[in-house]
Scaffold this motif. Structure first.
Motif, mmCIF file in Angstrom:
data_model
loop_
_atom_site.group_PDB
_atom_site.id
_atom_site.type_symbol
_atom_site.label_atom_id
_atom_site.label_comp_id
_atom_site.label_asym_id
_atom_site.label_seq_id
_atom_site.Cartn_x
_atom_site.Cartn_y
_atom_site.Cartn_z
ATOM 1 N N UNK A 1 -1.590 -35.451 -7.398
ATOM 2 C CA UNK A 1 -1.738 -34.511 -6.287
ATOM 3 C C UNK A 1 -1.496 -33.071 -6.741
ATOM 4 N N UNK A 2 -0.503 -32.852 -7.606
ATOM 5 C CA UNK A 2 -0.269 -31.498 -8.142
ATOM 6 C C UNK A 2 -1.488 -31.008 -8.909
ATOM 7 N N UNK A 3 -2.061 -31.879 -9.745
ATOM 8 C CA UNK A 3 -3.232 -31.503 -10.542
ATOM 9 C C UNK A 3 -4.438 -31.201 -9.651
ATOM 10 N N UNK A 4 -4.479 -31.808 -8.474
ATOM 11 C CA UNK A 4 -5.576 -31.568 -7.524
ATOM 12 C C UNK A 4 -5.304 -30.336 -6.656
ATOM 13 N N UNK A 5 -4.177 -29.664 -6.903
ATOM 14 C CA UNK A 5 -3.846 -28.468 -6.139
ATOM 15 C C UNK A 5 -3.229 -28.742 -4.784
ATOM 16 N N UNK A 6 -2.818 -29.975 -4.553
ATOM 17 C CA UNK A 6 -2.208 -30.337 -3.281
ATOM 18 C C UNK A 6 -0.685 -30.185 -3.386
ATOM 19 N N UNK A 7 -0.025 -29.863 -2.276
ATOM 20 C CA UNK A 7 1.430 -29.689 -2.329
ATOM 21 C C UNK A 7 2.150 -31.015 -2.532
ATOM 22 N N UNK A 8 3.211 -30.968 -3.289
ATOM 23 C CA UNK A 8 4.075 -32.129 -3.491
ATOM 24 C C UNK A 8 5.487 -31.652 -3.204
ATOM 25 N N UNK A 9 6.152 -32.289 -2.227
ATOM 26 C CA UNK A 9 7.502 -31.885 -1.893
ATOM 27 C C UNK A 9 8.457 -33.060 -2.059
ATOM 28 N N UNK A 10 9.701 -32.730 -2.279
ATOM 29 C CA UNK A 10 10.766 -33.711 -2.354
ATOM 30 C C UNK A 10 11.747 -33.396 -1.242
ATOM 31 N N UNK B 1 28.443 -33.143 14.324
ATOM 32 C CA UNK B 1 28.287 -33.254 12.875
ATOM 33 C C UNK B 1 26.958 -32.632 12.467
ATOM 34 N N UNK B 2 26.901 -32.198 11.220
ATOM 35 C CA UNK B 2 25.663 -31.650 10.668
ATOM 36 C C UNK B 2 25.123 -32.618 9.627
ATOM 37 N N UNK B 3 23.818 -32.712 9.527
ATOM 38 C CA UNK B 3 23.175 -33.546 8.517
ATOM 39 C C UNK B 3 22.356 -32.612 7.623
ATOM 40 N N UNK B 4 22.973 -32.122 6.520
ATOM 41 C CA UNK B 4 22.226 -31.203 5.660
ATOM 42 C C UNK B 4 21.095 -31.916 4.928
ATOM 43 N N UNK B 5 19.977 -31.222 4.791
ATOM 44 C CA UNK B 5 18.869 -31.773 4.024
ATOM 45 C C UNK B 5 18.171 -30.646 3.294
ATOM 46 N N UNK B 6 17.502 -30.998 2.246
ATOM 47 C CA UNK B 6 16.804 -30.002 1.456
ATOM 48 C C UNK B 6 15.369 -30.410 1.205
ATOM 49 N N UNK B 7 14.516 -29.406 1.068
ATOM 50 C CA UNK B 7 13.104 -29.618 0.751
ATOM 51 C C UNK B 7 12.792 -28.800 -0.493
ATOM 52 N N UNK B 8 12.140 -29.417 -1.445
ATOM 53 C CA UNK B 8 11.834 -28.751 -2.709
ATOM 54 C C UNK B 8 10.349 -28.901 -2.998
ATOM 55 N N UNK B 9 9.673 -27.774 -3.246
ATOM 56 C CA UNK B 9 8.269 -27.774 -3.615
ATOM 57 C C UNK B 9 8.187 -27.806 -5.138
ATOM 58 N N UNK B 10 7.714 -28.925 -5.695
ATOM 59 C CA UNK B 10 7.713 -29.114 -7.143
ATOM 60 C C UNK B 10 6.827 -28.114 -7.860
ATOM 61 N N UNK B 11 5.635 -27.863 -7.343
ATOM 62 C CA UNK B 11 4.695 -26.976 -8.031
ATOM 63 C C UNK B 11 5.159 -25.517 -7.986
ATOM 64 N N UNK B 12 5.698 -25.082 -6.855
ATOM 65 C CA UNK B 12 6.109 -23.687 -6.703
ATOM 66 C C UNK B 12 7.523 -23.449 -7.219
ATOM 67 N N UNK B 13 8.257 -24.516 -7.524
ATOM 68 C CA UNK B 13 9.635 -24.435 -7.995
ATOM 69 C C UNK B 13 10.488 -23.620 -7.017
ATOM 70 N N UNK B 14 10.337 -23.940 -5.725
ATOM 71 C CA UNK B 14 11.127 -23.288 -4.684
ATOM 72 C C UNK B 14 11.687 -24.356 -3.759
ATOM 73 N N UNK B 15 12.788 -24.040 -3.114
ATOM 74 C CA UNK B 15 13.400 -24.999 -2.219
ATOM 75 C C UNK B 15 14.049 -24.329 -1.042
ATOM 76 N N UNK B 16 14.519 -25.147 -0.126
ATOM 77 C CA UNK B 16 15.147 -24.687 1.097
ATOM 78 C C UNK B 16 16.122 -25.740 1.542
ATOM 79 N N UNK B 17 17.324 -25.330 1.971
ATOM 80 C CA UNK B 17 18.336 -26.264 2.476
ATOM 81 C C UNK B 17 18.657 -25.885 3.899
ATOM 82 N N UNK B 18 18.724 -26.880 4.767
ATOM 83 C CA UNK B 18 19.060 -26.655 6.170
ATOM 84 C C UNK B 18 20.331 -27.400 6.478
#
Length: 85
Positions: A19-28, A68-85
């Protein structure tokens, strides 16, 4: 230990690469354990002026209004950027 665990991770890695090679986003996406919200003791370190401690609750019972809070994070592998909520 699931017998197909390694095969599952290989499959996911191949899908992500394709998917990365096809230019599509890949997130974790990763979720962490629930955390109490409020003034609770934390075993980490924080430097404070002498005789000026941070006041915390005596017991670590969940505050019914804060909950209570449930922290989670999202990471864009191709852009090497992330976000934590």
């Amino acid at each position: 230990q699931h017998p197909d665990r390694d095969a599952q991770f290989r499959y996911l890695n191949e899908q992500a690469r394709d998917h990365r090679e096809a230019g599509q986003p890949v997130i974790s996406v990763d979720t962490k354990k629930k955390e109490l919200v409020g003034e609770f003791k934390n075993n980490g370190r924080q430097w404070r002026p002498a005789a000026d401690p941070v006041q915390v609750n005596v017991h670590d019972f969940a505050d019914p209004q804060l909950g209570k809070a449930v922290p989670y994070g999202i990471y864009d592998l191709a852009a090497d950027t992330g976000w934590v909520n």
